[in-house]
Design a protein around this motif. Structure first.
Motif, PDB file in Angstrom:
ATOM      1  N   SER A   1      -8.907   1.886  -3.722  1.00 24.13           N
ATOM      2  CA  SER A   1      -9.428   1.311  -2.480  1.00 24.13           C
ATOM      3  C   SER A   1     -10.755   0.585  -2.659  1.00 24.13           C
ATOM      4  O   SER A   1     -11.252  -0.029  -1.712  1.00 24.13           O
ATOM      5  CB  SER A   1      -9.602   2.409  -1.426  1.00 24.13           C
ATOM      6  OG  SER A   1     -10.505   3.409  -1.897  1.00 24.13           O
TER       7      SER A   1
ATOM      8  N   ILE B   1      -2.368   0.140   5.956  1.00 19.04           N
ATOM      9  CA  ILE B   1      -2.818   1.434   5.454  1.00 19.04           C
ATOM     10  C   ILE B   1      -2.308   2.538   6.373  1.00 19.04           C
ATOM     11  O   ILE B   1      -1.855   3.590   5.931  1.00 19.04           O
ATOM     12  CB  ILE B   1      -4.354   1.500   5.395  1.00 19.04           C
ATOM     13  CG1 ILE B   1      -4.922   0.302   4.646  1.00 19.04           C
ATOM     14  CG2 ILE B   1      -4.819   2.816   4.767  1.00 19.04           C
ATOM     15  CD1 ILE B   1      -6.428   0.144   4.811  1.00 19.04           C
TER      16      ILE B   1
ATOM     17  N   ILE C   1      -2.851   0.775  -4.265  1.00 20.23           N
ATOM     18  CA  ILE C   1      -2.534  -0.558  -3.763  1.00 20.23           C
ATOM     19  C   ILE C   1      -1.988  -1.377  -4.928  1.00 20.23           C
ATOM     20  O   ILE C   1      -2.661  -1.524  -5.951  1.00 20.23           O
ATOM     21  CB  ILE C   1      -3.798  -1.249  -3.198  1.00 20.23           C
ATOM     22  CG1 ILE C   1      -4.484  -0.345  -2.161  1.00 20.23           C
ATOM     23  CG2 ILE C   1      -3.459  -2.605  -2.604  1.00 20.23           C
ATOM     24  CD1 ILE C   1      -5.980  -0.528  -2.106  1.00 20.23           C
TER      25      ILE C   1
ATOM     26  N   VAL D   1       0.859  -1.175   0.000  1.00 19.80           N
ATOM     27  CA  VAL D   1       0.000   0.000   0.000  1.00 19.80           C
ATOM     28  C   VAL D   1       0.897   1.227   0.000  1.00 19.80           C
ATOM     29  O   VAL D   1       1.598   1.487   0.980  1.00 19.80           O
ATOM     30  CB  VAL D   1      -0.924   0.004   1.236  1.00 19.80           C
ATOM     31  CG1 VAL D   1      -1.849   1.221   1.211  1.00 19.80           C
ATOM     32  CG2 VAL D   1      -1.731  -1.291   1.306  1.00 19.80           C
TER      33      VAL D   1
END
Length: 299
Positions: A77, A273, A60, A54
């Motif tokens: 996301s 994250i 990502i 991430v």
């Protein structure tokens, strides 16, 4: 008397079940239960997501596993594909995880080894994919052997040389095995190898007993939070968290077992994250595409 005994057993059972929904301990681990939030379906181009990094909450990177294209895929996301990046000189024999270092280099783990018979294990190192200006990039190889493997394959009772989880820390790649022994030993082994191109011998550093159930004890992904030092190992049913460990001896720290409340499929990718939340990716099955999930450990 029989009524008293039965009542006692029933109360004991209810007490144990009630405690299991809160923080308990198991095999020296603190146990917590966490919800999994579904963020969205993964794109058709990624039917077998097997690793995540991430680079920001909405960026990502992931990839497919064995015999798929030698490509990384950028998703947002909600799982929507944003970009494809080919690794021009690499072959996807069995890519099984991603890691990133403090300088932005990304490491692609090509050490998936279902049959425990590979002699060509390697990790591909590439520049930060966010900075790639074209549709492809060049990789350098970190080739390695495992110091304790002498048979290819070993007897089924000793097939614990499949590596599906890696992290970077302190100029080294730390690798964690997915136990494929029969009968299942329930251990993950940890190896260390220099994070520099060339040929190396990966040193066996430690091992940890996780459990005797396939879904619970077979490690499929890993990540580290550089700000807190927390290390995470992923299995199909839970996350193992390691904090307050000495040096790089992760298994000697405080261990928390975060068990999933919702049932998920074959989850293999995991990435932080922020300090308490992670993304998890899932392979597709015969009935549906895989999903991108989010877990908040502070819930």
């Amino acid at each position: 008397m029989r009524f008293i005994i039965c009542s006692f057993l029933l109360l004991s059972y209810l007490f144990i079940c009630g405690c299991d929904k809160k923080t308990t301990s198991h095999a020296g681990f603190k146990v917590k239960h966490v919800h999994i939030e579904t963020m969205g379906e993964l794109p058709l181009e990624v039917p077998e997501s097997s690793g995540l990094i991430v680079t920001s909450p909405n960026r990502i990177w992931t990839h497919n596993d064995s015999s798929n294209p030698n490509e990384l895929y950028l998703i947002d996301s909600t799982g929507v594909l944003q970009r494809t990046l080919m690794i021009s000189n690499a072959t996807n024999i069995d890519w099984e995880d991603l890691a990133i270092d403090s300088n932005g280099y990304v490491y692609i783990n090509d050490a998936g080894n279902n049959n425990n018979d590979r002699k060509d294990l390697k990790i591909w190192r590439i520049p930060h994919p966010d900075k790639a200006t074209g549709n492809s990039t060049f990789a350098h190889a970190i080739a390695f052997t495992l110091e304790d493997q002498t048979e290819f394959p070993p007897p089924r009772s000793n097939r614990n040389f499949c590596i599906e989880a890696i992290i970077w820390k302190s100029d080294s790649i730390f690798m964690f095995t997915k136990d494929r022994s029969e009968p299942l030993t329930g251990y993950t082994k940890m190896y260390g190898v220099p994070a520099s191109p060339g040929s190396h011998t990966a040193k066996l550093l430690d091992s940890l007993y996780i459990g005797n159930r396939n879904n619970h004890s077979r490690v499929t992904g890993a990540d580290i939070n550089f700000e807190t030092g927390e290390v995470i190992l992923l299995t199909r049913s839970h996350l193992l968290s390691f904090t307050n460990y000495p040096g790089n001896r992760f298994f000697k720290g405080e261990i928390t077992d975060y068990r999933f409340i919702e049932r998920v499929g074959q989850v293999e990718g995991v990435g932080f994250i922020n300090g308490s939340s992670l993304y998890i990716s899932e392979e597709s099955d015969e009935d549906s595409r895989g999903f991108l999930y989010r877990v908040n450990l502070a819930q």
